[in-house]
Design an enzyme around this catalytic site. Structure first.
Site, PDB file in Angstrom:
ATOM      1  N   LYS A 150      39.510  66.990  29.649  1.00 15.67           N
ATOM      2  CA  LYS A 150      38.845  66.530  30.887  1.00 15.67           C
ATOM      3  C   LYS A 150      38.340  65.100  30.775  1.00 15.67           C
ATOM      4  O   LYS A 150      38.599  64.277  31.634  1.00 15.67           O
ATOM      5  CB  LYS A 150      37.627  67.402  31.213  1.00 15.67           C
ATOM      6  N   ARG A 193      29.065  73.973  36.833  1.00 14.82           N
ATOM      7  CA  ARG A 193      29.391  74.997  35.838  1.00 14.82           C
ATOM      8  C   ARG A 193      28.979  76.382  36.359  1.00 14.82           C
ATOM      9  O   ARG A 193      29.297  77.384  35.730  1.00 14.82           O
ATOM     10  CB  ARG A 193      28.642  74.743  34.525  1.00 14.82           C
ATOM     11  N   ARG A 225      38.641  66.323  17.108  1.00 17.35           N
ATOM     12  CA  ARG A 225      38.153  65.294  18.048  1.00 17.35           C
ATOM     13  C   ARG A 225      37.094  64.411  17.382  1.00 17.35           C
ATOM     14  O   ARG A 225      36.223  64.892  16.665  1.00 17.35           O
ATOM     15  CB  ARG A 225      37.559  65.987  19.275  1.00 17.35           C
ATOM     16  N   ARG A 266      31.190  65.555  17.312  1.00 15.66           N
ATOM     17  CA  ARG A 266      30.086  66.169  18.054  1.00 15.66           C
ATOM     18  C   ARG A 266      29.565  67.405  17.329  1.00 15.66           C
ATOM     19  O   ARG A 266      30.366  68.184  16.810  1.00 15.66           O
ATOM     20  CB  ARG A 266      30.562  66.567  19.447  1.00 15.66           C
ATOM     21  N   ARG A 294      31.246  78.151  23.441  1.00 15.23           N
ATOM     22  CA  ARG A 294      31.471  77.335  24.647  1.00 15.23           C
ATOM     23  C   ARG A 294      32.641  77.876  25.480  1.00 15.23           C
ATOM     24  O   ARG A 294      32.588  77.850  26.708  1.00 15.23           O
ATOM     25  CB  ARG A 294      31.711  75.870  24.261  1.00 15.23           C
TER      26      ARG A 294
HETATM   27  P1  AMP Z   1      30.569  69.072  27.868  1.00 13.77           P
HETATM   28  O1  AMP Z   1      30.566  67.710  27.260  1.00 13.77           O
HETATM   29  O2  AMP Z   1      30.940  69.066  29.333  1.00 13.77           O
HETATM   30  O3  AMP Z   1      31.341  70.074  27.066  1.00 13.77           O
HETATM   31  O4  AMP Z   1      29.043  69.562  27.855  1.00 13.77           O
HETATM   32  C1  AMP Z   1      28.340  69.709  26.641  1.00 13.77           C
HETATM   33  C2  AMP Z   1      27.127  70.592  26.845  1.00 13.77           C
HETATM   34  O5  AMP Z   1      26.234  70.009  27.837  1.00 13.77           O
HETATM   35  C3  AMP Z   1      27.438  71.976  27.401  1.00 13.77           C
HETATM   36  O6  AMP Z   1      27.817  72.880  26.371  1.00 13.77           O
HETATM   37  C4  AMP Z   1      26.099  72.355  28.059  1.00 13.77           C
HETATM   38  O7  AMP Z   1      25.151  72.703  27.054  1.00 13.77           O
HETATM   39  C5  AMP Z   1      25.660  71.028  28.659  1.00 13.77           C
HETATM   40  N1  AMP Z   1      26.149  70.851  30.046  1.00 13.77           N
HETATM   41  C6  AMP Z   1      27.020  69.889  30.500  1.00 13.77           C
HETATM   42  N2  AMP Z   1      27.228  70.000  31.821  1.00 13.77           N
HETATM   43  C7  AMP Z   1      26.478  71.053  32.244  1.00 13.77           C
HETATM   44  C8  AMP Z   1      26.277  71.699  33.507  1.00 13.77           C
HETATM   45  N3  AMP Z   1      26.918  71.280  34.627  1.00 13.77           N
HETATM   46  N4  AMP Z   1      25.407  72.731  33.562  1.00 13.77           N
HETATM   47  C9  AMP Z   1      24.764  73.167  32.478  1.00 13.77           C
HETATM   48  N5  AMP Z   1      24.925  72.639  31.236  1.00 13.77           N
HETATM   49  C10 AMP Z   1      25.778  71.597  31.117  1.00 13.77           C
END
Ligand code: AMP
Length: 218
Positions: free
Chosen positions: A14, A89, A123, A156, A167
């Site tokens: 993404k 989400r 990554r 990360r 996740r």
């Molecule tokens: P990502 O980089 O999109 O995988 O997001 C990393 C982490 O940020 C996720 O595992 C959640 O803990 C938090 N996070 C990101 N976007 C959201 C969202 N829209 N709602 C809730 N938690 C989020």
């Protein structure tokens, strides 16, 4: 002025695709995950409360997330569109978004689990400029140094196999209903399947753009 959301499991690419579409479509990309990671770095009390969720691979509470999104949408120059990466989400988040913006299309990336696990464990991200690399297929020229800015690359803390599994589970349970939500609302979909680990990002980006063109959105 196109308004898009991009869906796909963690590690589906993404972020990589959105950053390339940014130039091609002249839009801003808002990644709530990136914003949260920045907030955590600053060490504010809000950053600290967000850290607890992010490090466990759990969703940050809806209201905090929506407020953060609103603040960032407000910063977009007038007349410019956006791609949301990582938001919504939950159905609550989608409904809240509907009240402030009309989404033109959903980009849906379909990627099998084995590819996700392989990709995420290799990554690496630049600590300085946020550029994304992959030690398998999107290698930096020099190990652990960013090609673009010379900054150090890091992994990360939530890209470990244990947290990745969590996740994926969170994604399946809480995000899949969103696809149904947007389908029910007749929001058009651009669906792109990625079945090979080595498919270069450009190929997927072109497929997404072709899908958007069919909808007169690119
Ligand atoms: P990502 O980089 O999109 O995988 O997001 C990393 C982490 O940020 C996720 O595992 C959640 O803990 C938090 N996070 C990101 N976007 C959201 C969202 N829209 N709602 C809730 N938690 C989020």
């Amino acid at each position: 002025m196109v308004k898009l959301v991009i869906f796909g499991p963690p590690g589906s690419g993404k972020g990589t695709y959105a950053s390339r579409l940014k130039e091609r479509l002249n839009v801003e990309v808002i990644s709530t995950g990136d914003i949260f990671r920045e907030m955590i770095k600053t060490g504010t009390s809000l950053g600290e409360s967000v850290r607890e969720y992010v490090e466990k691979g759990l969703l940050v509470p809806d209201e905090i997330t929506f407020n953060v999104l609103k603040e960032n949408l407000a910063k977009i120059p007038k007349g410019k569109g956006f791609i949301l990466d990582g938001y919504p989400r939950t159905v609550w988040q989608a409904q809240a978004l509907d009240r402030i913006a009309k989404i033109d299309a959903v980009i849906h990336l379909i990627v099998p689990d084995w590819i996700i696990v392989k990709r995420l464990s290799s990554r690496r991200i630049c600590q300085n400029c946020g550029a994304i690399y992959n030690l398998l297929f999107l290698k930096p020229k020099n190990d652990m140094i960013c090609d673009k800015c010379g900054g150090p690359l890091y992994q990360r803390s939530d890209d470990t196999p244990e947290v990745v599994r969590k996740r994926i589970e969170v994604y399946e349970k809480q995000t899949q209903p969103l696809l149904a939500y947007y389908r029910d609302k007749n929001v058009p979909f651009v669906e792109v399947k990625c079945e090979k680990l080595e498919t270069p990002p450009e190929v997927i980006v072109e497929e997404i753009l072709a899908g958007l063109k069919k909808l007169n959105l690119a």
